[in-house]
Design an enzyme around this catalytic site. Structure first.
Site, mmCIF file in Angstrom:
data_model
loop_
_atom_site.group_PDB
_atom_site.id
_atom_site.type_symbol
_atom_site.label_atom_id
_atom_site.label_comp_id
_atom_site.label_asym_id
_atom_site.label_seq_id
_atom_site.Cartn_x
_atom_site.Cartn_y
_atom_site.Cartn_z
ATOM 1 C CG LEU A 86 -2.012 -1.026 1.330
ATOM 2 C CD1 LEU A 86 -2.680 -0.958 2.704
ATOM 3 C CD2 LEU A 86 -3.045 -0.813 0.237
ATOM 4 C CG ASP A 87 0.236 4.330 -2.758
ATOM 5 O OD1 ASP A 87 1.055 3.550 -3.281
ATOM 6 O OD2 ASP A 87 -0.711 4.836 -3.370
ATOM 7 C CE LYS A 88 5.555 8.909 4.662
ATOM 8 N NZ LYS A 88 6.532 10.004 4.455
#
Length: 425
Positions: A136-138
């Site tokens: 998942l993105d940050k």
């Protein structure tokens, strides 16, 4: 190393075949070997899209060397939703990078996993990504599944590839999408103008996102989305591509630039939403998978994070809407410049009907044409224009023929072969 293809493996891509028969290698490792010409069939290096057949002998000249691990365990708290001997399902918080890369070496989820589970993690994706099956993105919180052993990792990766592992997201986007449910099918690759961003590009990887509108507000819509593919920033790019960026997204035009597109009466509320939103209001809220060992179908769900829930409560109180509304006098969110669209022909992705900013200003709701109807109308209009152009050309040629002294009945249109009476032959 030699590997013989059996009947069950016939038709598989060469990289998938090798991942299944070799130990401790990822598909990325195999693809690097193929690109280097180290994988051969019949003495000839295979292309990356080569498919194997029964009885073939696949020769791998060089086994990929595993890089030494530089990842140090870190005591990072983990919100574990489920755990057994094969998998871990956890709720990743916002502002946590999944694995080292792009200048980030410390404070990652991978380091936290190494601290909590020691050596009980799969090594398929290398020492810097222990147990990591997907990411998942940050600044995107939500559910992730982690593999504790290589067999579980390969099983989960196969589910991702065959789309039997389902990930469901919630996202708050600016404006109201024209279609209340649908699929965004547009390839994604590196943005040719900014290599730190992704974009819809003609030579990108196939990417499909399914969405359903769940709740409406005066200037925003809550969407439920499912990924059919898993490209970097896929939901954020596809949302921006269809003219409705994710609220709060700092990278894909989801913050202050959108305030200018909100009604003056609603601008203070929209500004308050951006104050609450730490970044994009996007969260992985549900994951469905088949357990690698038991074969049992499992479902996990988490509530929305506090900032997301707080924004929805504010919008429900200050600017609710029962259904999307459209105002023909306002451009709304659909006139974004096409910087995310790198196709030679973009017309089919551009919405024509503008967005209403709030219900008080709109006319009674009218039936909207489907995308298929709009495409059919465009095709009919194009055919009509072509026919008119051909007629103008014919009239012009007849006039030129009369000037040359050719009678109208003797004029033969260029490209036309008149029927010849057989009695004259």
């Amino acid at each position: 190393m030699n590997f013989i293809v059996d009947e069950k493996q016939t038709g598989e891509r060469i990289d998938k075949f090798l991942v299944g028969v070799m130990d401790n290698v990822s598909r990325t490792d195999v693809q690097k070997l193929i690109a280097a010409g180290e994988v051969k069939v019949g003495g000839v290096a295979t292309p990356k899209n080569f498919r194997v057949e029964t009885g073939m002998v696949v020769v791998v000249d060089k086994v990929p060397e595993k890089e030494a691990s530089t990842l140090e365990p870190e005591n990072i708290p983990l919100d574990i939703v489920y755990e057994d001997d094969d998998i871990v399902v956890l709720n990743k918080p916002r502002n946590l990078v999944v694995h080292p890369g792009n200048g980030v070496q410390n404070g990652t989820l991978a380091a936290g996993l190494l601290y909590h589970f020691k050596e009980n993690l799969s090594a398929v994706n290398g020492p810097l990504r222990p147990g990591i099956v997907h990411r998942l993105d940050k600044d995107t919180p939500g559910l992730m599944v982690v593999a504790k052993n290589d067999a579980a990792h390969r099983h989960l990766a196969h589910q991702l590839e065959t789309r039997t592992l389902h990930r469901t997201y919630n996202a708050l986007v600016w404006g109201h999408p024209r279609d209340l449910e649908g699929t965004i099918d547009a390839p994604i690759g590196r943005n040719p103008k900014n290599r730190l961003k992704m974009a819809v590009v003609s030579d990108g990887k196939p990417s499909r996102t399914h969405f359903v509108a769940k709740k409406f507000f005066a200037f925003a819509t809550l969407l439920e989305l499912q990924l059919e593919s898993g490209r970097t920033h896929q939901i954020r790019v596809h949302s921006r591509y269809m003219g409705h960026p994710v609220v709060g997204d700092p990278l894909y035009d989801g913050r202050d630039g959108c305030l200018n597109r909100v009604s003056p009466l609603m601008k203070d509320i929209a500004a308050k939403v951006l104050e609450i939103a730490p970044a994009q209001l996007l969260q992985a809220v549900k994951i469905e998978l088949i357990h690698p060992t038991t074969g049992k179908k499992m479902k996990f769900k988490v509530p929305l994070e506090k900032p997301f829930e707080q924004v929805l409560k504010l919008l429900k109180k200050e600017c609710p809407a029962d259904a999307p509304v459209y105002d023909e006098e306002d451009e709304g969110f659909r006139d974004f410049d096409p910087e995310m669209r790198y196709f030679e022909e973009e017309e089919e992705f551009v919405d024509e009907e503008p967005l209403a900013l709030f219900p008080e200003e709109v006319a009674p709701y009218k039936e909207r044409k489907t995308r298929a109807q709009r495409f059919a109308e465009r095709a009919a209009n194009a055919a009509n224009r072509k026919a008119k152009a051909a007629e103008r050309k014919r009239i012009k040629q007849e006039k030129a023929a009369r000037k040359r002294g050719i009678a109208p009945e003797d004029f033969v249109q260029p490209g036309y072969e008149p029927t010849i009476d057989p009695d004259l032959l």
